[in-house]
Motif scaffolding. Structure first.
Motif, PDB file in Angstrom:
ATOM      1  N   GLY A 264       0.789  -1.161   0.027  1.00  0.00           N
ATOM      2  CA  GLY A 264       0.049  -0.004  -0.189  1.00  0.00           C
ATOM      3  C   GLY A 264       0.981   1.520  -0.088  1.00  0.00           C
ATOM      4  O   GLY A 264       2.004   1.159  -0.483  1.00  0.00           O
ATOM      5  N   GLU A 265       0.183   2.514   0.488  1.00  0.00           N
ATOM      6  CA  GLU A 265       0.951   3.620   0.518  1.00  0.00           C
ATOM      7  C   GLU A 265       1.905   3.668   1.782  1.00  0.00           C
ATOM      8  O   GLU A 265       1.339   3.421   2.869  1.00  0.00           O
ATOM      9  CB  GLU A 265       0.049   4.794   0.504  1.00  0.00           C
ATOM     10  N   SER A 266       3.193   3.830   1.427  1.00  0.00           N
ATOM     11  CA  SER A 266       3.984   3.918   2.571  1.00  0.00           C
ATOM     12  C   SER A 266       3.822   5.126   3.561  1.00  0.00           C
ATOM     13  O   SER A 266       3.661   6.073   3.071  1.00  0.00           O
ATOM     14  CB  SER A 266       5.424   4.085   2.040  1.00  0.00           C
ATOM     15  N   LEU A 267       4.055   4.870   4.773  1.00  0.00           N
ATOM     16  CA  LEU A 267       4.115   5.709   5.869  1.00  0.00           C
ATOM     17  C   LEU A 267       5.420   5.798   6.521  1.00  0.00           C
ATOM     18  O   LEU A 267       5.642   5.075   7.724  1.00  0.00           O
ATOM     19  CB  LEU A 267       2.874   5.276   6.662  1.00  0.00           C
ATOM     20  N   SER A 268       6.178   6.496   5.786  1.00  0.00           N
ATOM     21  CA  SER A 268       7.614   6.789   6.369  1.00  0.00           C
ATOM     22  C   SER A 268       7.595   7.030   7.838  1.00  0.00           C
ATOM     23  O   SER A 268       6.676   7.885   8.229  1.00  0.00           O
ATOM     24  CB  SER A 268       8.542   7.274   5.525  1.00  0.00           C
TER      25      SER A 268
ATOM     26  N   LEU B 121       2.439  -0.712  11.971  1.00  0.00           N
ATOM     27  CA  LEU B 121       2.105  -0.646  10.557  1.00  0.00           C
ATOM     28  C   LEU B 121       2.819   0.563   9.871  1.00  0.00           C
ATOM     29  O   LEU B 121       2.758   1.628  10.273  1.00  0.00           O
ATOM     30  CB  LEU B 121       0.698  -0.092  10.835  1.00  0.00           C
ATOM     31  N   ARG B 122       3.473   0.323   8.833  1.00  0.00           N
ATOM     32  CA  ARG B 122       4.178   0.852   7.899  1.00  0.00           C
ATOM     33  C   ARG B 122       3.583   1.399   6.507  1.00  0.00           C
ATOM     34  O   ARG B 122       4.131   2.190   5.854  1.00  0.00           O
ATOM     35  CB  ARG B 122       5.632   0.391   7.739  1.00  0.00           C
ATOM     36  N   TYR B 123       2.596   0.948   6.198  1.00  0.00           N
ATOM     37  CA  TYR B 123       1.771   1.152   5.239  1.00  0.00           C
ATOM     38  C   TYR B 123       0.370   1.419   5.548  1.00  0.00           C
ATOM     39  O   TYR B 123      -0.283   0.796   6.396  1.00  0.00           O
ATOM     40  CB  TYR B 123       1.752  -0.096   4.125  1.00  0.00           C
TER      41      TYR B 123
END
Length: 140
Positions: free
Chosen positions: A50-54, A84-86
């Motif tokens: 999914g969308e990365s949450l850096s 959760l990283r994404y």
């Protein structure tokens, strides 16, 4: 030098279930989905994309500062904490099944678990989506 994997299934294409959500999932929904999938037998591994949450911002005037995204959380899955990283949009679930009957049974359980915890809908497909043996890219 890297050694060859010692696990007996290495090199064998186990079936995978691809689940695409119709919308990016919140941390709470991701937690519900994973906890619904946790008790299902024959699941070998679950990969999420999914969308990365850096952890830190990568660009802009605030580059390097912590990313305070509301969906970057620690969730509980099967009693364990998972960072959760994404913001999850897809799941790839590898199944360890011996025959088509077991495969169909596992897929129906996965479909029911997703239907109960993904209110915006999803698409489900069975196939092979991840690498299971070395390719030319591994010999750089």
């Amino acid at each position: 030098m890297l050694s060859e994997p010692t696990v007996e299934y290495a090199g064998i294409p186990l079936p995978e279930v691809e689940i695409f959500s119709h919308a990016l999932l919140s941390a709470e929904t991701t937690e519900k989905v994973l906890n619904a999938l946790d008790p299902i037998e024959n699941i070998r591994q679950i990969n999420m994309t999914g969308e990365s949450l850096s952890k830190n911002l990568n660009s802009g005037p605030a580059k390097g500062l912590p990313n305070n995204h509301s969906e970057r959380k620690v969730i509980k899955v099967g009693g364990r904490d998972v960072e959760l990283r994404y913001q999850v949009g897809a799941f790839y679930i590898e199944l360890d099944v011996e025959n088509e009957e077991k495969l169909n049974e596992a897929v129906e359980k996965i479909r029911a678990a997703c239907a109960a915890s993904m209110p915006r809908g999803f698409d489900l497909a069975v196939g092979r989506y991840s690498k299971y043996r070395k390719t030319l890219r591994d010999y750089k």
